[in-house]
Design a protein around this motif. Structure first.
Motif, short mmCIF file in Angstrom:
data_model
loop_
_atom_site.label_atom_id
_atom_site.label_comp_id
_atom_site.label_asym_id
_atom_site.label_seq_id
_atom_site.Cartn_x
_atom_site.Cartn_y
_atom_site.Cartn_z
N ARG A 42 0.47 -1.22 -0.14
CA ARG A 42 -0.19 0.09 0.08
C ARG A 42 1.16 1.41 0.07
NH1 ARG A 42 -5.58 -1.27 3.40
NH2 ARG A 42 -5.76 -2.86 2.43
N LEU A 43 0.39 2.15 -1.29
CA LEU A 43 1.72 3.15 -1.29
C LEU A 43 0.83 4.21 -0.13
CD1 LEU A 43 1.54 4.62 -4.71
CD2 LEU A 43 3.23 2.81 -3.98
N ALA A 44 2.13 4.67 0.37
CA ALA A 44 2.19 5.67 2.10
C ALA A 44 2.25 7.24 2.25
CB ALA A 44 1.76 5.34 2.90
N ARG A 45 3.39 7.37 1.04
CA ARG A 45 3.06 8.77 0.80
C ARG A 45 4.88 8.89 0.27
NH1 ARG A 45 7.17 12.71 2.80
NH2 ARG A 45 8.52 11.32 4.54
N ARG A 46 4.21 9.36 -1.00
CA ARG A 46 5.83 9.98 -1.79
C ARG A 46 6.60 10.87 -1.11
NH1 ARG A 46 4.63 12.74 -7.56
NH2 ARG A 46 3.82 14.76 -6.44
N ARG A 47 7.99 10.66 -1.38
CA ARG A 47 9.06 11.14 -1.03
C ARG A 47 9.91 11.96 -2.68
NH1 ARG A 47 11.60 10.22 3.88
NH2 ARG A 47 10.67 9.21 5.16
N ASN A 48 9.55 11.15 -3.66
CA ASN A 48 9.84 11.99 -4.70
C ASN A 48 9.65 11.41 -5.74
OD1 ASN A 48 12.30 9.67 -5.26
ND2 ASN A 48 13.80 10.56 -3.76
N GLY A 49 10.47 11.77 -6.92
CA GLY A 49 9.58 11.29 -8.30
C GLY A 49 10.19 10.01 -8.72
N GLU A 50 11.39 8.56 -7.56
CA GLU A 50 10.81 7.55 -7.63
C GLU A 50 11.11 7.52 -6.09
OE1 GLU A 50 14.60 7.07 -9.69
OE2 GLU A 50 15.58 8.47 -8.62
N THR A 51 10.79 7.55 -5.11
CA THR A 51 11.07 7.04 -3.53
C THR A 51 9.58 7.24 -2.84
OG1 THR A 51 13.39 7.70 -3.99
CG2 THR A 51 12.31 7.21 -1.82
N TRP A 52 9.11 6.06 -2.47
CA TRP A 52 8.22 5.88 -1.30
C TRP A 52 8.06 5.89 -0.43
CZ3 TRP A 52 2.22 7.46 -3.30
CH2 TRP A 52 2.34 8.04 -4.64
N ASP A 53 7.29 5.60 0.53
CA ASP A 53 6.78 4.88 2.27
C ASP A 53 5.95 4.20 1.77
OD1 ASP A 53 9.12 6.09 3.29
OD2 ASP A 53 7.75 7.72 4.04
N VAL A 54 5.56 2.55 1.32
CA VAL A 54 4.67 1.60 2.14
C VAL A 54 4.36 0.98 2.57
CG1 VAL A 54 4.97 2.20 -0.53
CG2 VAL A 54 5.75 -0.05 0.77
N LEU A 55 3.32 0.62 2.80
CA LEU A 55 3.00 -0.28 3.46
C LEU A 55 3.31 -1.72 3.46
CD1 LEU A 55 1.65 -1.57 6.96
CD2 LEU A 55 -0.21 -1.32 5.92
N ILE A 56 4.11 -2.52 3.03
CA ILE A 56 3.95 -4.01 3.50
C ILE A 56 3.37 -4.56 3.84
CG2 ILE A 56 5.09 -6.23 2.23
CD1 ILE A 56 7.50 -3.46 1.84
N VAL A 57 1.92 -5.57 3.28
CA VAL A 57 1.51 -6.60 4.11
C VAL A 57 1.75 -8.18 4.27
CG1 VAL A 57 -1.17 -7.42 4.59
CG2 VAL A 57 -0.57 -5.61 3.51
N THR A 58 3.11 -8.26 4.80
CA THR A 58 3.85 -9.41 5.52
C THR A 58 4.86 -8.91 6.57
OG1 THR A 58 5.81 -11.34 4.26
CG2 THR A 58 6.24 -9.33 3.61
N ASP A 59 5.21 -9.77 7.41
CA ASP A 59 6.34 -9.13 8.25
C ASP A 59 7.54 -10.55 7.99
OD1 ASP A 59 4.56 -9.06 10.02
OD2 ASP A 59 3.66 -11.24 10.88
N ASP A 60 7.85 -11.06 6.98
CA ASP A 60 9.28 -10.94 6.48
C ASP A 60 9.68 -10.45 5.21
OD1 ASP A 60 11.29 -12.93 5.73
OD2 ASP A 60 9.55 -14.56 4.42
N VAL A 61 10.07 -9.45 5.75
CA VAL A 61 10.31 -8.59 4.16
C VAL A 61 12.14 -7.76 5.17
CG1 VAL A 61 8.96 -6.68 5.50
CG2 VAL A 61 10.23 -5.58 3.29
N ARG A 62 13.02 -7.85 4.61
CA ARG A 62 14.41 -7.25 5.07
C ARG A 62 15.41 -5.83 4.32
NH1 ARG A 62 17.78 -12.90 5.96
NH2 ARG A 62 15.84 -14.03 7.13
N LEU A 63 16.04 -5.14 4.66
CA LEU A 63 15.94 -4.18 3.59
C LEU A 63 17.05 -4.68 2.81
CD1 LEU A 63 16.85 -1.24 3.95
CD2 LEU A 63 19.06 -1.71 5.21
#
Length: 342
Positions: free
Chosen positions: A90-111
């Motif tokens: 789920r897109l949450a907020r645009r930071r710039n033209g290619e970068t967004w803060d998002v909600l990823i609906v899973t617990d298994d996620v890493r950098l």
């Protein structure tokens, strides 16, 4: 009284699950509760008669941010291996033209994990904060190319009271033109071109700003976030600020269409920044500098938007008006009825 204390029982049948057009009425024929912010008196009418409650010389400011289909699905990859065939983003907020803060609906996620949305679009997770469920991702496309992909792949954010998969067009205002909101700036939805023309005929000035709305619900009922944690991008012009000055100097009223417009205008009034990001939290202790009245929807129990409304009208008068709206069977949420506070 803060939003957490502004609690009331909202019967489920008052949740507007269908757009007005699918209920057999025009978008500008939803009901309108007019609340006098000084006396608390209430008038019940329909929104297409808005001009009857405004005066020549008033200035109506709207948000022309366009809703993007903010729910996407992607395969999750780590070290070239597919970890999950499909996760919801789920897109949450645009930071710039290619970068967004998002909600990823899973617990298994890493950098460093890769999200593969389509053969033409992917993203890498570049930041994760311990105090927030949101992740920052860098898309493989940017600008118009990225938005084109999002519009072709995504679906609009829908909440539990919406029982049908209404198309994205139902989540747009008639004047939406600048993509960026992940949820519809819904206070403007009831406007039609005919109503806008009627306002202008009466000598009421109109203008537009942008505030791109963020994701309001992070799918965790136990997560307590403050409205000041909600950063949103806004843009307005010096021309708009000058019109506000002239309106006030001539005795007119500045009417904001939605809490988004209030947030943008008051942020600019405090900081002088016309294009920026705001986390301004407005409540009963906030002295409104730019805005005199508001056109808004009806807000759910405990919603932080209710805090903002107490900057316009004393909380006891607002509470009484909401009780009357329930008694009169007004409809809530983005497809519901309207509230004019002047």
């Amino acid at each position: 009284m803060e939003a957490a204390a502004f609690d009331f029982f909202l019967p489920s049948e008052l949740n507007a699950s269908h757009p007005p057009e699918r209920r057999g009425i025009r978008r500008d024929h939803v009901r309108m509760m007019v609340l006098d912010k000084k006396t608390g008196s209430v008038i019940h009418d329909q929104f297409f008669r808005l001009a009857d409650y405004l005066k020549p010389g008033d200035f109506v400011v709207m948000n022309n941010s366009r809703t993007v289909p903010a729910i996407l699905n992607a395969g999750l990859y780590r070290d070239t291996k597919r970890i999950q065939p499909e996760v919801e983003i789920r897109l949450a907020r645009r930071r710039n033209g290619e970068t967004w803060d998002v909600l990823i609906v899973t617990d298994d996620v890493r950098l460093g994990d890769i999200l593969q949305f389509s053969p033409d679009l992917s993203a890498v997770i570049i930041d994760m904060k311990e105090d927030s469920p949101l992740k920052t991702i860098l898309f493989s496309k940017k600008g118009t190319d990225l938005f084109n992909c999002i519009y072709s792949l995504g679906e609009p954010v829908r909440y539990e009271y919406i029982h049908n998969k209404w198309g994205l067009d139902y989540y747009q205002t008639v004047f939406a033109s600048h993509p960026g909101s992940v949820e519809m700036p819904s206070a403007g939805r009831a406007f039609s071109w005919e109503l806008l023309f009627n306002l202008q005929k009466k000598g009421i000035e109109l203008d537009f700003i942008q505030l791109h709305t963020g994701l309001s619900y992070l799918l965790d009922d136990e997560l307590e976030t403050s409205p000041s944690d909600n950063y949103e991008e806004y843009h307005l012009s010096e021309k708009t600020i000058e019109k506000i000055r002239k309106t006030k100097a001539s005795g007119g009223r500045v009417i904001a269409v939605g809490t988004t417009v209030v947030r943008a205008l008051e942020s600019a009034g405090i900081t002088g920044v016309l294009n920026g990001v705001t986390n301004l939290y407005i409540n009963q202790n906030f002295k409104l500098k730019m805005v005199d009245g508001i056109i808004t929807g009806l807000h759910e129990p405990k919603a932080s938007h209710l805090d903002m409304l107490t900057a316009f009208v004393p909380q006891n008068l607002l509470w009484n008006a909401y009780e009357e709206a329930i008694d009169q069977r007004y409809l809530w949420h983005e497809f519901g009825d309207m509230n004019l506070i002047i």
